[in-house]
Enzyme design. Structure first.
Site, short mmCIF file in Angstrom:
data_model
loop_
_atom_site.label_atom_id
_atom_site.label_comp_id
_atom_site.label_asym_id
_atom_site.label_seq_id
_atom_site.Cartn_x
_atom_site.Cartn_y
_atom_site.Cartn_z
N GLY A 64 0.69 -1.03 -0.11
CA GLY A 64 -0.02 -0.01 -0.16
C GLY A 64 1.05 1.14 0.05
O GLY A 64 1.83 1.27 0.57
N ARG B 97 10.15 -1.15 -4.97
CA ARG B 97 8.85 -1.27 -5.87
C ARG B 97 8.86 0.01 -6.66
O ARG B 97 9.08 1.01 -6.16
CB ARG B 97 7.51 -1.47 -5.17
N ASP C 71 -1.71 5.02 -6.31
CA ASP C 71 -0.40 4.84 -6.11
C ASP C 71 0.54 5.98 -6.42
O ASP C 71 1.75 6.02 -5.91
CB ASP C 71 0.11 3.52 -6.58
O1 MRU Z 1 0.46 -3.61 -4.74
P1 MRU Z 1 0.09 -3.10 -3.52
O2 MRU Z 1 -0.83 -4.00 -2.64
O3 MRU Z 1 1.14 -2.43 -2.57
O4 MRU Z 1 -0.85 -1.87 -4.03
C1 MRU Z 1 -1.42 -0.72 -3.70
C2 MRU Z 1 -2.56 -0.69 -3.13
O5 MRU Z 1 -3.07 -1.01 -2.19
C3 MRU Z 1 -3.65 -0.06 -4.33
O6 MRU Z 1 -3.19 0.08 -5.45
C4 MRU Z 1 -4.22 1.00 -3.55
O7 MRU Z 1 -5.44 1.09 -4.04
C5 MRU Z 1 -3.66 2.21 -3.56
S1 MRU Z 1 -2.51 2.37 -2.29
C6 MRU Z 1 -3.22 3.00 -0.92
#
Ligand code: MRU
Length: 344
Positions: free
Chosen positions: A52, A91, A236
């Site tokens: 997240g 990431r 993101d």
């Molecule tokens: O791959 P992740 O689980 O790190 O993805 C991020 C997210 O949780 C989502 O894209 C989310 O909707 C936005 S980040 C709070």
């Protein structure tokens, strides 16, 4: 937010160790994962023990602070710079990761050895605290959009596990529920990592928010039947023109919402914006291991000879976004409005 009635933060630092809620074990097991040094912290981000945008941003900020604490007088500049590179490589898509790293690194890169450790820890804590503050504010602004008897669709997890506290997309939902509004949340399961069915549903359950998990493919059916009144997702990374990167599948939900005259909102703190990136086409999209698609819970479901593609995020063009809910208020997904947001 509370877990079984007890307050928890998604990420914090105690005695130079970074403590995280292990998201790989939820919803069946609640366990705190400890990262003893910045290498372990980077690994936790990479392996999605923490995930997240906001949560990995705060974790990475603590990772830089750990590197400052690990360094010694002879090599501290090189050591910290290398740690920044390691953390940046974990990431690629979420802007908060880079915002968090830069926030701490820029505050120490020109300082003397005898002051960096204190400053780095203070700045990392400040960054995490701001995340919690901003998300609470997002909750207040977003709650003003939620009417009584509202049915809301969300995708992936943008609750308090995805930030330091409160969350982005779920913060308005938590606030509306606590204010006594009658609401119902449709949570997309969010294949292939199932953040919706594993994490969002768990968080909503902890807050006793009425909800139902739906298969990703079912969202269009409910949007078309008029059973959903609004969509709120997180982001993101948001480009300067308002295009937003979010979990794969978000784009199609936004298009379907527009087609059915249902407002689609993005909720994100200003730390998610990347004004240096002109539009969504320039946002780097993480390509993850094909096994996540070919298997479920470690069991191969696809034919042995099949391959798979696994982009983790997609871009929702600004024209599909009714508004972006930030800690400073709700703005249009528009270049000029976004620019003004950063002049406040
Ligand atoms: O791959 P992740 O689980 O790190 O993805 C991020 C997210 O949780 C989502 O894209 C989310 O909707 C936005 S980040 C709070």
């Amino acid at each position: 937010m509370k877990v079984n009635g007890k307050d928890f933060r998604t990420v914090c630092m105690e005695n130079n160790e970074v403590k995280l809620i292990n998201q790989l074990l939820l919803p069946h097991k609640f366990e705190i994962h400890t990262c003893k040094n910045h290498i372990e912290t980077a690994e936790a981000i990479k392996k999605m023990i923490v995930r997240g945008a906001g949560a990995i941003g705060a974790t990475a900020a603590y990772g830089v602070a750990q590197a400052a604490l690990e360094s010694d007088e002879d090599n501290y500049k090189d050591y910290i710079k290398k740690s920044v590179e390691t953390l940046q490589k974990t990431r690629p898509t979420a802007q908060n990761l880079f915002t968090g790293i830069n926030y701490v690194y820029n505050s120490i890169k020109d300082s003397d050895f005898n002051e960096i450790q204190k400053i780095a820890v203070e700045k990392a804590n400040e960054f995490a605290d701001y995340d919690a503050y901003a998300c609470k504010k997002i909750g207040g602004h977003g709650n003003s959009l939620i009417k009584d008897d509202c049915k809301i669709l969300t995708h992936c997890n943008a609750g308090w596990l995805a930030f330091v506290d409160w969350g982005s997309a779920l913060s308005p939902i938590f606030m509306a529920h606590r204010a006594g509004k009658n609401i119902f949340v449709f949570a997309d399961e969010t294949r292939p990592r199932n953040q919706g069915s594993l994490l969002t549903a768990w968080e909503l359950g902890q807050e006793k928010v009425p909800h139902g998990i739906i298969a990703d493919n079912a969202a269009g059916y409910y949007l078309n039947k008029g059973e959903i009144n609004m969509v709120i997702t997180g982001a993101d990374r948001i480009a300067a023109n308002g295009d937003a990167a979010n979990k794969i599948g978000t784009y199609e939900k936004a298009v379907l919402a527009k087609e059915n005259n249902i407002p689609f909102y993005i909720a994100a703190p200003t730390t998610t914006f990347d004004l240096g990136t002109e539009d969504g086409s320039k946002i780097p999209i993480e390509e993850r291991n094909p096994d996540e698609v070919l298997s479920i819970s470690g069991i191969r479901i696809a034919p042995k000879e099949s391959s798979a593609k696994n982009p983790a995020f997609d871009i929702t063009p600004a024209k599909y976004i009714a508004g972006i809910i930030t800690e400073k208020g709700i703005v249009k997904a528009d270049k000029e409005e976004i620019k003004r947001l950063f002049e406040q």
